[in-house]
Motif scaffolding. Sequence first.
Motif, mmCIF file in Angstrom:
data_model
loop_
_atom_site.group_PDB
_atom_site.id
_atom_site.type_symbol
_atom_site.label_atom_id
_atom_site.label_comp_id
_atom_site.label_asym_id
_atom_site.label_seq_id
_atom_site.Cartn_x
_atom_site.Cartn_y
_atom_site.Cartn_z
ATOM 1 N N GLY A 12 115.095 2.172 20.390
ATOM 2 C CA GLY A 12 114.017 2.239 21.368
ATOM 3 C C GLY A 12 113.838 3.673 21.824
ATOM 4 O O GLY A 12 114.821 4.330 22.157
ATOM 5 N N VAL A 13 112.588 4.170 21.829
ATOM 6 C CA VAL A 13 112.320 5.573 22.159
ATOM 7 C C VAL A 13 111.252 5.670 23.237
ATOM 8 O O VAL A 13 110.195 5.036 23.135
ATOM 9 C CB VAL A 13 111.864 6.367 20.911
ATOM 10 N N LEU A 14 111.523 6.454 24.287
ATOM 11 C CA LEU A 14 110.519 6.804 25.291
ATOM 12 C C LEU A 14 110.218 8.288 25.127
ATOM 13 O O LEU A 14 111.059 9.137 25.414
ATOM 14 C CB LEU A 14 111.039 6.527 26.705
ATOM 15 N N THR A 15 109.025 8.602 24.635
ATOM 16 C CA THR A 15 108.619 9.998 24.474
ATOM 17 C C THR A 15 107.803 10.425 25.686
ATOM 18 O O THR A 15 107.517 9.621 26.575
ATOM 19 C CB THR A 15 107.772 10.178 23.197
ATOM 20 N N GLN A 16 107.416 11.694 25.727
ATOM 21 C CA GLN A 16 106.636 12.188 26.862
ATOM 22 C C GLN A 16 105.172 11.750 26.778
ATOM 23 O O GLN A 16 104.425 11.904 27.731
ATOM 24 C CB GLN A 16 106.751 13.707 26.951
ATOM 25 N N HIS A 17 104.745 11.223 25.629
ATOM 26 C CA HIS A 17 103.376 10.725 25.467
ATOM 27 C C HIS A 17 103.460 9.307 24.912
ATOM 28 O O HIS A 17 103.982 9.093 23.817
ATOM 29 C CB HIS A 17 102.578 11.627 24.527
ATOM 30 N N ASP A 18 102.948 8.321 25.683
ATOM 31 C CA ASP A 18 103.092 6.918 25.274
ATOM 32 C C ASP A 18 102.080 6.549 24.184
ATOM 33 O O ASP A 18 101.104 7.256 23.945
ATOM 34 C CB ASP A 18 102.921 6.003 26.490
ATOM 35 N N SER A 19 102.355 5.419 23.536
ATOM 36 C CA SER A 19 101.459 4.917 22.486
ATOM 37 C C SER A 19 100.848 3.585 22.904
ATOM 38 O O SER A 19 100.577 2.720 22.058
ATOM 39 C CB SER A 19 102.232 4.754 21.174
ATOM 40 N N LEU A 20 100.623 3.387 24.206
ATOM 41 C CA LEU A 20 100.071 2.122 24.700
ATOM 42 C C LEU A 20 98.603 1.988 24.300
ATOM 43 O O LEU A 20 97.868 2.979 24.230
ATOM 44 C CB LEU A 20 100.199 2.064 26.229
ATOM 45 N N ASP A 21 98.175 0.759 24.097
ATOM 46 C CA ASP A 21 96.778 0.470 23.767
ATOM 47 C C ASP A 21 95.959 0.509 25.058
ATOM 48 O O ASP A 21 96.162 -0.317 25.950
ATOM 49 C CB ASP A 21 96.687 -0.918 23.117
ATOM 50 N N PRO A 22 95.015 1.454 25.187
ATOM 51 C CA PRO A 22 94.264 1.559 26.451
ATOM 52 C C PRO A 22 93.412 0.335 26.742
ATOM 53 O O PRO A 22 93.065 0.084 27.909
ATOM 54 C CB PRO A 22 93.381 2.811 26.240
ATOM 55 N N ALA A 23 93.073 -0.455 25.712
ATOM 56 C CA ALA A 23 92.243 -1.649 25.942
ATOM 57 C C ALA A 23 93.072 -2.863 26.343
ATOM 58 O O ALA A 23 92.518 -3.884 26.779
ATOM 59 C CB ALA A 23 91.442 -1.961 24.677
ATOM 60 N N ALA A 24 94.397 -2.767 26.199
ATOM 61 C CA ALA A 24 95.271 -3.912 26.489
ATOM 62 C C ALA A 24 95.582 -3.984 27.983
ATOM 63 O O ALA A 24 95.384 -3.028 28.737
ATOM 64 C CB ALA A 24 96.563 -3.803 25.687
ATOM 65 N N THR A 25 96.096 -5.144 28.402
ATOM 66 C CA THR A 25 96.544 -5.305 29.784
ATOM 67 C C THR A 25 98.042 -5.017 29.862
ATOM 68 O O THR A 25 98.735 -4.975 28.846
ATOM 69 C CB THR A 25 96.305 -6.738 30.283
ATOM 70 N N VAL A 26 98.531 -4.830 31.087
ATOM 71 C CA VAL A 26 99.965 -4.611 31.298
ATOM 72 C C VAL A 26 100.744 -5.821 30.769
ATOM 73 O O VAL A 26 101.775 -5.678 30.116
ATOM 74 C CB VAL A 26 100.271 -4.383 32.786
ATOM 75 N N ARG A 27 100.221 -7.012 31.025
ATOM 76 C CA ARG A 27 100.893 -8.242 30.576
ATOM 77 C C ARG A 27 101.073 -8.227 29.052
ATOM 78 O O ARG A 27 102.166 -8.509 28.548
ATOM 79 C CB ARG A 27 100.069 -9.462 30.988
ATOM 80 N N HIS A 28 100.031 -7.876 28.326
ATOM 81 C CA HIS A 28 100.081 -7.893 26.860
ATOM 82 C C HIS A 28 101.109 -6.900 26.328
ATOM 83 O O HIS A 28 101.876 -7.214 25.410
ATOM 84 C CB HIS A 28 98.697 -7.571 26.292
ATOM 85 N N GLU A 29 101.151 -5.685 26.924
ATOM 86 C CA GLU A 29 102.053 -4.646 26.429
ATOM 87 C C GLU A 29 103.510 -4.908 26.814
ATOM 88 O O GLU A 29 104.425 -4.638 26.044
ATOM 89 C CB GLU A 29 101.622 -3.271 26.955
ATOM 90 N N VAL A 30 103.739 -5.424 28.016
ATOM 91 C CA VAL A 30 105.114 -5.544 28.518
ATOM 92 C C VAL A 30 105.727 -6.905 28.198
ATOM 93 O O VAL A 30 106.861 -6.997 27.732
ATOM 94 C CB VAL A 30 105.164 -5.280 30.049
ATOM 95 N N ILE A 31 104.968 -7.982 28.443
ATOM 96 C CA ILE A 31 105.530 -9.340 28.328
ATOM 97 C C ILE A 31 105.135 -10.012 27.020
ATOM 98 O O ILE A 31 105.815 -10.908 26.528
ATOM 99 C CB ILE A 31 105.095 -10.188 29.542
ATOM 100 N N GLY A 32 104.022 -9.570 26.440
ATOM 101 C CA GLY A 32 103.583 -10.162 25.182
ATOM 102 C C GLY A 32 103.002 -11.551 25.373
ATOM 103 O O GLY A 32 102.252 -11.799 26.315
ATOM 104 N N ASP A 33 103.385 -12.474 24.516
ATOM 105 C CA ASP A 33 102.797 -13.820 24.530
ATOM 106 C C ASP A 33 103.618 -14.822 25.337
ATOM 107 O O ASP A 33 103.333 -16.033 25.287
ATOM 108 C CB ASP A 33 102.663 -14.344 23.083
ATOM 109 N N LEU A 34 104.635 -14.375 26.058
ATOM 110 C CA LEU A 34 105.472 -15.313 26.813
ATOM 111 C C LEU A 34 104.672 -15.985 27.926
ATOM 112 O O LEU A 34 103.916 -15.337 28.658
ATOM 113 C CB LEU A 34 106.667 -14.578 27.428
ATOM 114 N N ALA A 35 104.858 -17.298 28.061
ATOM 115 C CA ALA A 35 104.234 -18.021 29.174
ATOM 116 C C ALA A 35 104.903 -17.629 30.483
ATOM 117 O O ALA A 35 106.037 -17.137 30.499
ATOM 118 C CB ALA A 35 104.378 -19.529 28.938
ATOM 119 N N ASP A 36 104.195 -17.876 31.615
ATOM 120 C CA ASP A 36 104.713 -17.456 32.918
ATOM 121 C C ASP A 36 106.094 -18.030 33.198
ATOM 122 O O ASP A 36 106.980 -17.334 33.704
ATOM 123 C CB ASP A 36 103.743 -17.868 34.034
ATOM 124 N N HIS A 37 106.286 -19.330 32.876
ATOM 125 C CA HIS A 37 107.578 -19.934 33.209
ATOM 126 C C HIS A 37 108.701 -19.359 32.344
ATOM 127 O O HIS A 37 109.865 -19.353 32.742
ATOM 128 C CB HIS A 37 107.510 -21.464 33.059
#
Length: 604
Positions: free
Chosen positions: A71-96
């Motif tokens: 796992g690598v954290l660089t000084q410039h992220d590769s996040l999708d600007p069109a995605a939501t925080v939920r999609h990038e961090v939690i993915g497809d997991l249901a709330d429960h």
Amino acid sequence: MAVNLVNVENVSKVYGTRALLDGVSLGVSEGDRIGVVGRNGDGKTTLIRMLAKLEEADTGRVTHSGGLRLGVLTQHDSLDPAATVRHEVIGDLADHEWAGNAKIRDVLTGLFGGLDLPGFPQGLDTVIGPLSGGERRRIALAKLLIDEQDLIVLDEPTNHLDVEGIAWLARHLRERRSALVCVTHDRWFLDQVCTRMWDVQKGDVYEYEGGYSDYVFARAERERIAATEEAKRQNLVRKELAWLRRGAPARTSKPRFRVEAANELIADVPPPRDSSELMKFASSRLGRTVFDLEDVTVQAGPKVLLKHLTWQLGPGDRIGLVGVNGAGKTSLLRALAEAAYSEGERQPAGGRVKVGRTVKLAYLSQEVAELDPTWRVLEAVQRVRERVDLGKGREMTAGQLCETFGFGKEKQWTPVGDLSGGERRRLQILRLLMDEPNVLFLDEPTNDLDIETLTQLEDLLDGWPGSMIVISHDRFFIERTTDRVFALLGDGTLRMLPRGIDEYLERRQRMEEAAAAAAGPAPAKAAAEASERSAADQRAAKKELQKIERQLDKISEKETTLHARIAEHATDFAKVAELDAELRELAGQREELELRWLELAEDA
């Protein structure tokens, strides 16, 4: 035996005509927690990028063990600007599912202040594109920490985190099983997390055992033996070493090498500051009044940040200011600065700020002041003043002060437009100090500064006579340069903290617990009760393990003392028999504790 995860063999990297790394060989094993330090531009980021195979070496090779989860954290992220925080961090997991995962809850709470992401407009459903760089960085860090890795590589992970966030991240990384390689200028964080250090200097990498404090001790010892560094640099190391050794025990980790010679270095080093002498000098420069606040209200737009504040900044006061983001730290400094620059004409929303007649304020804001890009570094400093009076008969030319801040003779002729962000920050501080202020406001002065520049700035401030307020998330810098800590806790008040930042963290935790109790059980919490019970058992086991380890350490110390006494009384058979009985008793205690430790290790 620990498995080697990464091998770096005889690696070199050249940019232009400069060799950043020259024949470097290193290894990262399971369980390693490595901090990487060195001056800006010396190759720290290049080293870890090659370690992670994000950048190719010119010569040599980097090999990863089979199936390495990296796992690598660089000084410039590769996040999708069109995605939501939920999609990038939690993915497809249901709330429960994610709410029932203690690790995910811990990461979200630690980095964002709550499961509903307070501060983000739509919480987890916030779109990433419009967010600030700091918010995106926290999202990238959360995404990385929620996954499982064998090795985590982090480049400046504490950037954009407040004091609480940094404390949480240190605890989280200590509890993970992953190996860690981390570049950071946060010395408190290095001491809390790392057990080895890599010092990148002029193409080489020097390895040290222990955290940052141990590294400072070892470096002082190495430089004493080698005696190749210039006197000024060695004096700075000695001064920082003295500070570390004289500080609170919690600040330093246990040395893992012979420190007798290092202790000799500081035998004649006085405390960092002569507070009474500085107070006298500051009073002569400032008089009795610096800033007096009477029933002051500070606002940011319609939001009231501070109300009915009566407070005084006196001559020679050195204040550290901490608080949650948005509590009003910067707004308070701005209100004081506006009153000072307008000679009392511009006042806050309510109450009055009285400014001393002799106050000459220098305000370092978080924004890097724009300078003419065609100016040379030395010219930019000389345009303020040719020489500066540092007090007590000390005087420096613009060129000498440039060298103190890492601008060598060649660098002094570099156009301002060619400087990096960290170098511009250094130049901004230089110009402020060159104007001989008697009051300093420093808002996040450590941003983009490497450790060596930080120690030089601290050394300069040690002898600076005047009043000072420092806002910083770098708790080492605050503890090192200020005498008292005040906090904005988000409730509209300013409070003095006699025990400093530790007390601030305790107060914030109590406030969060009280708020959680008032809110009642959240649905996510109800879904996670079974998981919480298991996590509580693990925490209890870990706590008891730590207690047993401390007891075992004490037993080892007693056994060492007893062996020394037996040798001392070797001819006194009665005394030896008595001491031997004590040794056997300690051995029995050790055996019981070790058995209990093995039982708990499985639970933890």
